[in-house]
Design an enzyme around this catalytic site. Structure first.
Site, mmCIF file in Angstrom:
data_model
loop_
_atom_site.group_PDB
_atom_site.id
_atom_site.type_symbol
_atom_site.label_atom_id
_atom_site.label_comp_id
_atom_site.label_asym_id
_atom_site.label_seq_id
_atom_site.Cartn_x
_atom_site.Cartn_y
_atom_site.Cartn_z
ATOM 1 N N MET A 29 -3.468 -115.151 -61.689
ATOM 2 C CA MET A 29 -2.139 -115.093 -61.056
ATOM 3 C C MET A 29 -1.718 -116.502 -60.625
ATOM 4 S SD MET A 29 -1.831 -111.443 -59.218
ATOM 5 C CE MET A 29 -2.758 -111.804 -57.746
ATOM 6 N N LEU A 32 -4.210 -122.065 -59.134
ATOM 7 C CA LEU A 32 -5.565 -122.186 -59.679
ATOM 8 C C LEU A 32 -6.464 -123.052 -58.801
ATOM 9 C CD1 LEU A 32 -4.722 -122.588 -63.474
ATOM 10 C CD2 LEU A 32 -5.210 -120.500 -62.174
ATOM 11 N N HIS A 36 -11.231 -120.298 -60.775
ATOM 12 C CA HIS A 36 -10.594 -120.036 -62.077
ATOM 13 C C HIS A 36 -11.161 -120.965 -63.151
ATOM 14 C CE1 HIS A 36 -7.226 -118.820 -59.220
ATOM 15 N NE2 HIS A 36 -7.392 -117.725 -59.931
ATOM 16 N N GLY A 145 -13.962 -112.811 -62.614
ATOM 17 C CA GLY A 145 -14.833 -113.242 -61.524
ATOM 18 C C GLY A 145 -15.583 -112.088 -60.884
HETATM 19 P P1 AMP Z 1 -6.594 -114.177 -59.481
HETATM 20 O O1 AMP Z 1 -5.781 -115.340 -59.926
HETATM 21 O O2 AMP Z 1 -6.923 -114.175 -58.023
HETATM 22 O O3 AMP Z 1 -6.052 -112.850 -59.982
HETATM 23 O O4 AMP Z 1 -7.997 -114.329 -60.195
HETATM 24 C C1 AMP Z 1 -8.080 -114.502 -61.583
HETATM 25 C C2 AMP Z 1 -9.525 -114.401 -62.003
HETATM 26 O O5 AMP Z 1 -10.270 -115.437 -61.337
HETATM 27 C C3 AMP Z 1 -10.179 -113.079 -61.623
HETATM 28 O O6 AMP Z 1 -11.035 -112.677 -62.667
HETATM 29 C C4 AMP Z 1 -10.953 -113.434 -60.384
HETATM 30 O O7 AMP Z 1 -12.065 -112.602 -60.149
HETATM 31 C C5 AMP Z 1 -11.395 -114.854 -60.709
HETATM 32 N N1 AMP Z 1 -11.728 -115.592 -59.489
HETATM 33 C C6 AMP Z 1 -10.962 -115.727 -58.383
HETATM 34 N N2 AMP Z 1 -11.628 -116.435 -57.433
HETATM 35 C C7 AMP Z 1 -12.838 -116.738 -57.962
HETATM 36 C C8 AMP Z 1 -13.984 -117.452 -57.483
HETATM 37 N N3 AMP Z 1 -14.005 -117.977 -56.245
HETATM 38 N N4 AMP Z 1 -15.046 -117.580 -58.297
HETATM 39 C C9 AMP Z 1 -15.032 -117.043 -59.554
HETATM 40 N N5 AMP Z 1 -13.988 -116.361 -60.069
HETATM 41 C C10 AMP Z 1 -12.906 -116.206 -59.282
#
Ligand code: AMP
Length: 279
Positions: A29, A32, A36, A145
Protein backbone atom coordinates in the site's frame (compact mmCIF):
# COMPACT_ATOMS: atom_id res chain seq x y z
CA UNK A 1 11.86 0.91 -14.15
CA UNK A 2 8.57 1.01 -16.00
CA UNK A 3 5.51 2.54 -14.31
CA UNK A 4 2.09 1.18 -15.27
CA UNK A 5 -1.19 2.69 -14.14
CA UNK A 6 -3.73 0.68 -16.14
CA UNK A 7 -4.51 -3.03 -16.36
CA UNK A 8 -3.82 -2.99 -20.12
CA UNK A 9 -0.34 -1.50 -19.51
CA UNK A 10 0.70 -3.95 -16.80
CA UNK A 11 -0.60 -6.93 -18.78
CA UNK A 12 1.47 -5.85 -21.80
CA UNK A 13 4.52 -5.30 -19.57
CA UNK A 14 4.20 -8.75 -17.97
CA UNK A 15 3.71 -10.42 -21.36
CA UNK A 16 6.94 -8.80 -22.49
CA UNK A 17 8.94 -9.64 -19.34
CA UNK A 18 7.81 -13.29 -19.52
CA UNK A 19 10.07 -13.68 -22.54
CA UNK A 20 12.95 -13.03 -20.08
CA UNK A 21 11.80 -15.51 -17.43
CA UNK A 22 9.61 -15.78 -14.35
CA UNK A 23 7.88 -12.95 -12.47
CA UNK A 24 7.96 -12.29 -8.70
CA UNK A 25 5.28 -10.04 -7.19
CA UNK A 26 5.23 -7.81 -4.09
CA UNK A 27 1.92 -6.11 -3.25
CA UNK A 28 2.04 -3.00 -1.04
CA UNK A 29 0.00 0.00 0.00
CA UNK A 30 3.05 2.25 -0.44
CA UNK A 31 4.76 4.41 2.21
CA UNK A 32 7.57 1.95 1.68
CA UNK A 33 10.16 1.05 4.31
CA UNK A 34 12.85 -1.58 4.87
CA UNK A 35 10.21 -4.27 5.53
CA UNK A 36 8.82 -3.88 2.02
CA UNK A 37 12.37 -3.84 0.66
CA UNK A 38 13.02 -7.25 2.25
CA UNK A 39 10.09 -8.59 0.22
CA UNK A 40 11.51 -7.04 -2.96
CA UNK A 41 14.88 -8.63 -2.20
CA UNK A 42 13.25 -12.04 -1.77
CA UNK A 43 11.25 -11.56 -5.00
CA UNK A 44 14.50 -10.73 -6.80
CA UNK A 45 15.13 -14.48 -6.95
CA UNK A 46 13.10 -13.97 -10.17
CA UNK A 47 14.55 -12.15 -13.19
CA UNK A 48 11.50 -9.84 -13.20
CA UNK A 49 9.93 -8.17 -10.17
CA UNK A 50 6.58 -6.37 -10.19
CA UNK A 51 5.71 -4.20 -7.17
CA UNK A 52 2.22 -2.78 -6.72
CA UNK A 53 1.25 0.34 -4.78
CA UNK A 54 -2.47 0.52 -4.06
CA UNK A 55 -4.15 1.83 -0.92
CA UNK A 56 -7.07 -0.58 -0.94
CA UNK A 57 -10.26 1.09 0.31
CA UNK A 58 -12.10 -2.19 0.92
CA UNK A 59 -9.76 -3.34 3.69
CA UNK A 60 -10.18 -0.21 5.83
CA UNK A 61 -12.84 -0.17 8.54
CA UNK A 62 -13.46 3.56 8.39
CA UNK A 63 -12.89 6.54 6.12
CA UNK A 64 -10.62 8.45 8.51
CA UNK A 65 -8.14 5.53 8.74
CA UNK A 66 -8.19 5.29 4.93
CA UNK A 67 -7.75 9.03 4.44
CA UNK A 68 -4.93 9.33 6.97
CA UNK A 69 -2.98 6.41 5.46
CA UNK A 70 0.42 7.85 4.41
CA UNK A 71 0.95 8.36 0.68
CA UNK A 72 4.53 8.94 -0.50
CA UNK A 73 4.53 7.94 -4.17
CA UNK A 74 7.66 9.82 -5.30
CA UNK A 75 9.85 8.38 -2.53
CA UNK A 76 8.30 4.94 -3.05
CA UNK A 77 9.15 4.97 -6.76
CA UNK A 78 12.74 6.04 -6.03
CA UNK A 79 13.09 3.15 -3.54
CA UNK A 80 11.64 0.60 -5.99
CA UNK A 81 13.93 1.81 -8.76
CA UNK A 82 16.96 1.68 -6.47
CA UNK A 83 16.02 -1.91 -5.51
CA UNK A 84 16.00 -2.95 -9.17
CA UNK A 85 12.25 -3.53 -9.56
CA UNK A 86 11.31 -4.16 -13.19
CA UNK A 87 7.84 -2.60 -13.14
CA UNK A 88 5.70 -0.68 -10.65
CA UNK A 89 1.92 -1.01 -10.97
CA UNK A 90 0.04 1.93 -9.43
CA UNK A 91 -3.63 1.63 -10.38
CA UNK A 92 -6.45 4.01 -9.48
CA UNK A 93 -9.35 2.82 -7.32
CA UNK A 94 -11.60 2.87 -10.42
CA UNK A 95 -9.19 0.61 -12.31
CA UNK A 96 -9.33 -2.07 -9.60
CA UNK A 97 -13.02 -1.66 -8.66
CA UNK A 98 -14.92 -1.11 -11.93
CA UNK A 99 -18.34 0.54 -11.90
CA UNK A 100 -20.86 -1.92 -10.53
CA UNK A 101 -18.15 -4.02 -8.83
CA UNK A 102 -19.92 -6.54 -6.58
CA UNK A 103 -17.65 -9.59 -6.29
CA UNK A 104 -15.87 -10.45 -3.04
CA UNK A 105 -13.41 -13.15 -2.04
CA UNK A 106 -13.53 -14.36 1.56
CA UNK A 107 -11.86 -17.12 3.54
CA UNK A 108 -15.04 -17.54 5.51
CA UNK A 109 -13.58 -18.92 8.77
CA UNK A 110 -10.12 -17.44 8.85
CA UNK A 111 -11.28 -13.92 7.97
CA UNK A 112 -13.75 -13.80 10.84
CA UNK A 113 -11.70 -15.01 13.78
CA UNK A 114 -8.82 -13.59 15.87
CA UNK A 115 -7.74 -10.22 14.43
CA UNK A 116 -10.70 -10.44 12.03
CA UNK A 117 -13.03 -9.93 15.01
CA UNK A 118 -11.55 -6.53 15.85
CA UNK A 119 -11.34 -5.58 12.14
CA UNK A 120 -14.62 -6.73 10.53
CA UNK A 121 -14.34 -6.96 6.74
CA UNK A 122 -10.58 -6.37 6.73
CA UNK A 123 -9.45 -9.81 5.54
CA UNK A 124 -12.27 -9.97 3.00
CA UNK A 125 -10.96 -6.70 1.56
CA UNK A 126 -7.40 -8.07 1.49
CA UNK A 127 -8.41 -11.38 -0.13
CA UNK A 128 -10.50 -9.57 -2.74
CA UNK A 129 -7.82 -7.09 -3.77
CA UNK A 130 -5.02 -9.67 -3.77
CA UNK A 131 -7.14 -11.96 -5.97
CA UNK A 132 -7.67 -9.09 -8.38
CA UNK A 133 -3.92 -8.31 -8.43
CA UNK A 134 -3.06 -12.00 -8.96
CA UNK A 135 -5.54 -12.16 -11.86
CA UNK A 136 -4.22 -8.96 -13.41
CA UNK A 137 -0.51 -9.73 -13.11
CA UNK A 138 -0.27 -13.51 -13.32
CA UNK A 139 2.99 -13.70 -11.37
CA UNK A 140 4.76 -16.99 -10.73
CA UNK A 141 5.38 -16.20 -7.07
CA UNK A 142 4.26 -13.58 -4.55
CA UNK A 143 5.97 -12.47 -1.33
CA UNK A 144 4.18 -11.42 1.88
CA UNK A 145 5.41 -10.35 5.32
CA UNK A 146 5.12 -12.68 8.29
CA UNK A 147 4.35 -9.60 10.42
CA UNK A 148 0.83 -9.75 8.99
CA UNK A 149 0.55 -13.30 10.25
CA UNK A 150 -3.17 -13.88 9.75
CA UNK A 151 -3.08 -12.09 6.38
CA UNK A 152 -0.40 -14.50 5.15
CA UNK A 153 -2.56 -17.43 6.26
CA UNK A 154 -5.62 -15.92 4.54
CA UNK A 155 -3.67 -15.63 1.29
CA UNK A 156 -2.25 -19.15 1.49
CA UNK A 157 -5.76 -20.52 2.16
CA UNK A 158 -7.38 -18.54 -0.64
CA UNK A 159 -4.71 -19.62 -3.18
CA UNK A 160 -5.14 -23.24 -2.13
CA UNK A 161 -8.94 -23.11 -2.33
CA UNK A 162 -9.16 -21.17 -5.61
CA UNK A 163 -6.32 -23.15 -7.24
CA UNK A 164 -4.57 -19.90 -8.09
CA UNK A 165 -1.34 -20.71 -9.96
CA UNK A 166 1.05 -18.64 -7.81
CA UNK A 167 3.59 -19.74 -5.18
CA UNK A 168 3.26 -17.86 -1.87
CA UNK A 169 6.36 -17.08 0.20
CA UNK A 170 6.50 -15.60 3.72
CA UNK A 171 9.32 -13.17 4.64
CA UNK A 172 10.48 -12.59 8.25
CA UNK A 173 9.54 -9.32 9.96
CA UNK A 174 12.03 -6.45 9.61
CA UNK A 175 12.36 -4.38 12.81
CA UNK A 176 13.66 -1.00 13.94
CA UNK A 177 16.75 -1.11 16.15
CA UNK A 178 14.55 -1.03 19.30
CA UNK A 179 12.58 -4.03 18.02
CA UNK A 180 9.42 -2.26 16.83
CA UNK A 181 8.17 -4.00 13.68
CA UNK A 182 8.47 -1.64 10.72
CA UNK A 183 5.07 -0.43 9.54
CA UNK A 184 3.82 2.38 7.33
CA UNK A 185 1.63 3.35 10.29
CA UNK A 186 4.61 4.03 12.59
CA UNK A 187 5.03 7.56 11.16
CA UNK A 188 1.60 8.42 12.58
CA UNK A 189 2.70 7.68 16.17
CA UNK A 190 3.35 10.69 18.43
CA UNK A 191 6.90 10.73 19.85
CA UNK A 192 5.55 9.46 23.19
CA UNK A 193 3.61 6.64 21.53
CA UNK A 194 6.63 5.76 19.37
CA UNK A 195 8.69 5.37 22.58
CA UNK A 196 5.95 3.21 24.10
CA UNK A 197 5.36 0.94 21.07
CA UNK A 198 8.31 -1.46 21.65
CA UNK A 199 6.19 -2.87 24.51
CA UNK A 200 4.81 -5.15 21.75
CA UNK A 201 8.13 -6.88 21.04
CA UNK A 202 8.97 -6.85 24.76
CA UNK A 203 5.78 -8.77 25.53
CA UNK A 204 6.42 -11.22 22.66
CA UNK A 205 9.99 -11.87 23.82
CA UNK A 206 8.80 -12.47 27.39
CA UNK A 207 6.07 -14.79 26.10
CA UNK A 208 8.61 -16.76 24.09
CA UNK A 209 10.68 -17.29 27.24
CA UNK A 210 7.63 -18.32 29.28
CA UNK A 211 6.48 -20.94 26.74
CA UNK A 212 10.02 -22.29 26.41
CA UNK A 213 10.25 -22.59 30.19
CA UNK A 214 7.16 -24.83 30.17
CA UNK A 215 4.44 -22.31 31.08
CA UNK A 216 0.97 -22.83 29.65
CA UNK A 217 -0.64 -20.84 26.86
CA UNK A 218 -3.18 -19.44 29.35
CA UNK A 219 -0.49 -18.14 31.74
CA UNK A 220 1.45 -16.70 28.81
CA UNK A 221 -1.60 -14.84 27.46
CA UNK A 222 -2.19 -13.35 30.93
CA UNK A 223 1.47 -12.29 31.09
CA UNK A 224 1.29 -10.57 27.70
CA UNK A 225 -1.89 -8.74 28.70
CA UNK A 226 -0.23 -7.62 31.96
CA UNK A 227 2.88 -6.40 30.14
CA UNK A 228 0.81 -4.35 27.69
CA UNK A 229 -1.33 -3.03 30.56
CA UNK A 230 1.86 -1.84 32.29
CA UNK A 231 2.34 0.66 29.45
CA UNK A 232 -0.27 3.40 29.99
CA UNK A 233 -0.12 4.59 26.36
CA UNK A 234 -0.98 1.12 24.97
CA UNK A 235 -4.51 -0.32 24.71
CA UNK A 236 -4.55 -4.06 24.07
CA UNK A 237 -6.74 -5.06 21.11
CA UNK A 238 -6.25 -8.82 21.02
CA UNK A 239 -3.74 -11.44 22.06
CA UNK A 240 -3.96 -14.97 20.70
CA UNK A 241 -1.73 -18.01 20.69
CA UNK A 242 -2.63 -20.33 17.84
CA UNK A 243 -1.68 -23.34 15.79
CA UNK A 244 0.36 -21.84 12.90
CA UNK A 245 -1.45 -23.89 10.26
CA UNK A 246 -5.08 -24.13 11.39
CA UNK A 247 -5.10 -20.97 13.56
CA UNK A 248 -7.07 -22.95 16.14
CA UNK A 249 -6.40 -21.57 19.65
CA UNK A 250 -3.55 -23.42 21.39
CA UNK A 251 -4.17 -24.58 24.97
CA UNK A 252 -2.12 -25.93 27.87
CA UNK A 253 1.52 -26.75 27.21
CA UNK A 254 1.97 -26.80 23.42
CA UNK A 255 3.96 -29.72 22.01
CA UNK A 256 4.76 -28.03 18.70
CA UNK A 257 5.18 -24.56 17.22
CA UNK A 258 2.60 -21.88 18.02
CA UNK A 259 2.04 -18.36 16.68
CA UNK A 260 1.58 -15.49 19.11
CA UNK A 261 -0.44 -12.61 17.66
CA UNK A 262 -0.91 -9.23 19.32
CA UNK A 263 -2.69 -6.03 18.35
CA UNK A 264 -2.59 -2.84 20.40
CA UNK A 265 -3.59 0.75 19.82
CA UNK A 266 -1.44 3.80 20.59
CA UNK A 267 -3.45 7.02 20.26
CA UNK A 268 -5.55 6.18 17.18
CA UNK A 269 -2.88 3.99 15.55
CA UNK A 270 -3.43 0.25 15.65
CA UNK A 271 -0.23 -1.82 15.47
CA UNK A 272 0.18 -5.57 15.19
CA UNK A 273 3.08 -7.90 15.81
CA UNK A 274 3.63 -11.63 15.94
CA UNK A 275 6.17 -14.27 16.84
CA UNK A 276 6.32 -17.96 16.07
CA UNK A 277 7.65 -20.00 19.00
CA UNK A 278 8.63 -23.64 19.30
CA UNK A 279 8.36 -24.36 23.07
P1 AMP B 1 1.46 -3.02 3.45
O1 AMP B 1 2.04 -2.00 2.54
O2 AMP B 1 1.44 -2.62 4.89
O3 AMP B 1 0.13 -3.56 2.96
O4 AMP B 1 2.44 -4.26 3.40
C1 AMP B 1 2.80 -4.83 2.17
C2 AMP B 1 3.56 -6.11 2.44
O5 AMP B 1 4.74 -5.80 3.20
C3 AMP B 1 2.77 -7.13 3.25
O6 AMP B 1 3.03 -8.42 2.74
C4 AMP B 1 3.32 -6.96 4.63
O7 AMP B 1 3.20 -8.10 5.44
C5 AMP B 1 4.78 -6.65 4.33
N1 AMP B 1 5.42 -5.96 5.45
C6 AMP B 1 4.97 -4.86 6.09
N2 AMP B 1 5.80 -4.54 7.12
C7 AMP B 1 6.77 -5.48 7.13
C8 AMP B 1 7.93 -5.71 7.95
N3 AMP B 1 8.22 -4.91 8.98
N4 AMP B 1 8.72 -6.76 7.66
C9 AMP B 1 8.42 -7.59 6.61
N5 AMP B 1 7.36 -7.43 5.80
C10 AMP B 1 6.54 -6.39 6.06
Amino acid sequence: MQICRTIAEIRAAVAHMRTAGTVGLVTTMGALHAGHMALIKAASAHPNVVATIFVNPSQFGNASDLNSYPRTEDTDLAMLKQAGVTTAFIPSVGEIYPDGDETIVETTNLANMLHGLTRPGHYRGVATVVTKLFNIIGADAAYFGEKDYQQLAVIRTMVRDLHTPVAIHGVPTVRETDGLAMSSRNVRLTPADRSAAPILIASLTAADALLKSGETVETTIDAIAATIASQPLARLGAVDIVDPITFAPATGKPNGPVGIMISATFGDVMLIDQKEVTP
